[in-house]
Motif scaffolding. Structure first.
Motif, PDB file in Angstrom:
ATOM      1  N   UNK A 421      27.336   5.275 -44.571  1.00  0.00           N
ATOM      2  CA  UNK A 421      26.024   5.939 -43.937  1.00  0.00           C
ATOM      3  C   UNK A 421      25.014   5.901 -44.923  1.00  0.00           C
ATOM      4  N   UNK A 422      23.695   5.645 -44.600  1.00  0.00           N
ATOM      5  CA  UNK A 422      22.626   6.039 -45.336  1.00  0.00           C
ATOM      6  C   UNK A 422      22.394   7.399 -45.471  1.00  0.00           C
ATOM      7  N   UNK A 423      22.579   8.354 -44.323  1.00  0.00           N
ATOM      8  CA  UNK A 423      22.532   9.659 -44.234  1.00  0.00           C
ATOM      9  C   UNK A 423      23.673  10.426 -43.742  1.00  0.00           C
ATOM     10  N   UNK A 424      24.129  11.248 -44.579  1.00  0.00           N
ATOM     11  CA  UNK A 424      25.338  11.990 -44.329  1.00  0.00           C
ATOM     12  C   UNK A 424      25.054  13.690 -44.089  1.00  0.00           C
ATOM     13  N   UNK A 425      25.470  14.002 -43.268  1.00  0.00           N
ATOM     14  CA  UNK A 425      25.208  15.499 -42.613  1.00  0.00           C
ATOM     15  C   UNK A 425      26.439  16.054 -43.035  1.00  0.00           C
ATOM     16  N   UNK A 426      26.591  16.899 -43.874  1.00  0.00           N
ATOM     17  CA  UNK A 426      27.944  17.961 -44.302  1.00  0.00           C
ATOM     18  C   UNK A 426      27.894  19.319 -43.863  1.00  0.00           C
ATOM     19  N   UNK A 427      28.295  19.655 -42.876  1.00  0.00           N
ATOM     20  CA  UNK A 427      28.170  20.928 -42.470  1.00  0.00           C
ATOM     21  C   UNK A 427      29.558  21.678 -43.127  1.00  0.00           C
ATOM     22  N   UNK A 428      29.150  22.822 -43.825  1.00  0.00           N
ATOM     23  CA  UNK A 428      30.314  23.390 -44.715  1.00  0.00           C
ATOM     24  C   UNK A 428      31.031  22.510 -45.251  1.00  0.00           C
ATOM     25  N   UNK A 429      30.632  21.638 -46.227  1.00  0.00           N
ATOM     26  CA  UNK A 429      31.628  20.609 -46.790  1.00  0.00           C
ATOM     27  C   UNK A 429      32.852  21.227 -47.354  1.00  0.00           C
ATOM     28  N   UNK A 430      32.722  22.453 -48.041  1.00  0.00           N
ATOM     29  CA  UNK A 430      33.902  22.919 -48.878  1.00  0.00           C
ATOM     30  C   UNK A 430      34.551  24.131 -48.081  1.00  0.00           C
ATOM     31  N   UNK A 431      34.340  24.519 -46.838  1.00  0.00           N
ATOM     32  CA  UNK A 431      34.914  25.620 -46.392  1.00  0.00           C
ATOM     33  C   UNK A 431      36.516  25.260 -46.586  1.00  0.00           C
ATOM     34  N   UNK A 432      37.315  26.454 -46.932  1.00  0.00           N
ATOM     35  CA  UNK A 432      38.509  26.454 -47.005  1.00  0.00           C
ATOM     36  C   UNK A 432      39.304  25.557 -48.229  1.00  0.00           C
ATOM     37  N   UNK A 433      38.478  25.265 -49.020  1.00  0.00           N
ATOM     38  CA  UNK A 433      38.663  24.136 -50.158  1.00  0.00           C
ATOM     39  C   UNK A 433      38.874  25.227 -51.653  1.00  0.00           C
ATOM     40  N   UNK A 434      39.516  24.778 -52.474  1.00  0.00           N
ATOM     41  CA  UNK A 434      39.876  25.586 -53.715  1.00  0.00           C
ATOM     42  C   UNK A 434      38.862  25.163 -54.599  1.00  0.00           C
TER      43      UNK A 434
END
Length: 502
Positions: A421-434
């Motif tokens: 995609x040209x535009x990427x929406x990332x909602x809480x992209x690192x939730x639950x990630x170390x």
């Protein structure tokens, strides 16, 4: 041995192609909070599921108060006084708070020859346990009417209602607001005063330093060691978790924001209590942060942009040309991708393989004769994604539900990267990630922005917002309250100032 409330010794567990646990140990002292830490895929949740009887361990022993016990299922675990608050909620939204709290163990009374549910007792007891954890929900309210954070609080009340001797908290604050986190910590301190031993799985260093007495670190399914929390610095914890020094969590920026690619004007939800008359823009090669407190309507706004939520007014322009987005297919056609905050609810296809979870977004690109999938090409894309994102899996055919939460999130990222995609929406992209996996996600975001891709990032982590954003919008109560454009302006104080402008 009797000095410990609970001990795990020599725990081993294998899945097809993966040795998830290899001779792992854990010792819990009564009246303490024991942090269990490690990267995604380290085996933390697997170990706790063995303790709680969800998984049958291949080898090892469990001791409670010095006595060896056998736990074959969660019912037996609860009889021994072991309760678990799971990372992934499994609510029954159409039933009441009380019915969810007592699911599978309803109190009964005898009426003539029949045993029937004692609803009066159930609701009275629920009110008592909610009061015990200082949560003032109505026991008669439907669980589905509560927020994710409030549902999590009900799960905590449920665990406490078992009068447990050992409580396992698996990423309990991933969906909680700051106030709800404070309430959780009050509950945990009360439990500690009562002699309850707690296991606390979290990737949030500030929480660990605040609440933990002891820290056990795992890596790649093995036991690394246990230390008093007060003696460990954040850098030492990270180094032991990832097996290497991690000097900069936020990578050096390579991107240079260019011309405006997206313009949103007067976006207004069909629901009066949601986002109202919001306008913003996004530039090519930019990471645009969206800040705000829980309930600010950031997620709802961007779901509206993606065609998931209905709007009553507003225009969207991409590269200066107005586009109509009424459904997600329209957004995807316009070059917009969305990584949702609720990974389990609407992110993954749990019963499908990694290949299918990544490939679903590109199947239309790899059709032969109009209806036959080119599996060779699809396999190549998926293999490249697994390597690039360091997804821990025995193969692309592994069911995504068998992966850790962080690796599931990486698969979702891979899905959208494959769609380009040209535009990427990332909602809480690192939730639950170390922290190690977070760094890898940040590197990917950085690389995408350097390639000219435009990224919108919603995050509830202040450090992440400030560390990754080129520019920041802050919302409160469904309205855009402020824009921070200069590095010197992007401070925690300024974000909170706008985030509380009701």
């Amino acid at each position: 041995m009797a000095d410990y409330k609970l001990e795990l010794k020599g725990i081993c567990k294998s899945f097809p192609g993966v040795k998830a646990l290899d001779n792992v140990q854990l010792s819990l002292r009564p009246g303490t909070v024991h942090a269990l830490m490690g990267e995604n895929g380290a085996g933390k949740s697997t170990l706790m599921k063995c303790l709680f009887g969800i998984y049958k361990m291949d080898a090892g022993e469990i001791y409670m108060d010095g006595e060896k016990i056998t736990v074959n299922n969660p019912d037996e675990a609860m009889k021994y006084g072991i309760a678990m608050v799971h990372q992934e909620l499994q609510p029954v939204p159409a039933r009441t708070v009380a019915e969810n709290l007592y699911l599978g163990r309803f109190p009964t009374k005898k009426i003539g020859p029949l045993q029937v549910i004692d609803h009066k007792k159930m609701y009275e007891d629920t009110a008592y346990w909610l009061k015990e954890v200082k949560m003032d929900f109505d026991p008669h309210a439907l669980l589905g009417d509560l927020s994710i954070g409030q549902m999590q609080s009900v799960e905590i009340a449920k665990a406490v209602s078992h009068n447990a001797k050992v409580v396992i908290f698996d990423e309990p604050t991933s969906s909680l607001s700051d106030n709800e986190v404070e309430a959780l910590f009050r509950i945990m301190n009360d439990l500690r005063d009562k002699g309850v031993a707690m296991v606390y799985i979290s990737h949030k260093m500030d929480e660990i330093k605040r609440i933990a007495d002891d820290i056990t670190i795992m890596r790649d399914g093995t036991y690394i060691g246990t230390w008093p929390a007060a003696e460990m610095t954040t850098d030492q914890i990270i180094a032991k978790m990832v097996g290497r020094e991690l000097t900069n969590v936020y990578p050096e920026r390579k991107n240079k924001p260019g011309e405006v690619i997206l313009e949103v004007e007067d976006f207004t939800s069909i629901h009066e209590k949601s986002f109202q008359h919001v306008s913003f823009n996004l530039r090519k090669g930019e990471i645009l942060g969206f800040g705000g407190l829980v309930g600010a309507q950031r997620t709802e706004l961007l779901e509206g942009l993606f065609g998931i939520r209905h709007i009553v007014s507003g225009t969207v322009k991409i590269n200066g040309k107005e586009v109509t987005i009424k459904k997600p297919a329209d957004a995807m056609k316009a070059g917009i991708g969305l990584i949702t905050e609720d990974r389990r609810g609407n992110g993954i296809f749990g019963c499908l393989s990694i290949k299918d979870n990544v490939g679903v977004s590109i199947y239309n690109k790899y059709l032969q004769a109009g209806f036959v999938l080119n599996h060779k090409k699809i396999n190549q894309v998926v293999d490249e994604s697994i390597d690039k994102l360091r997804i821990k899996t025995p193969s692309m055919q592994e069911h995504i539900q068998n992966l850790s939460g962080g690796n599931q999130q990486k698969v979702i990222v891979a899905r959208w990267l494959a769609n380009d995609p040209d535009i990427l929406i990332m909602d809480e992209p690192t939730r639950g990630i170390d922290v190690g996996a977070k760094h890898e996600i940040y590197e990917i975001m950085n690389d995408l922005a350097a390639q000219g891709k435009a990224i919108i990032m919603i995050s509830s982590e202040m450090a992440e917002l400030l560390g990754m954003s080129d520019r920041l919008y802050v919302m409160c109560d469904g309205k855009m309250r402020g824009e921070l454009t200069e590095t010197k302006e992007m401070t925690q104080e300024n974000v909170m100032h706008y985030a509380t402008q009701f």
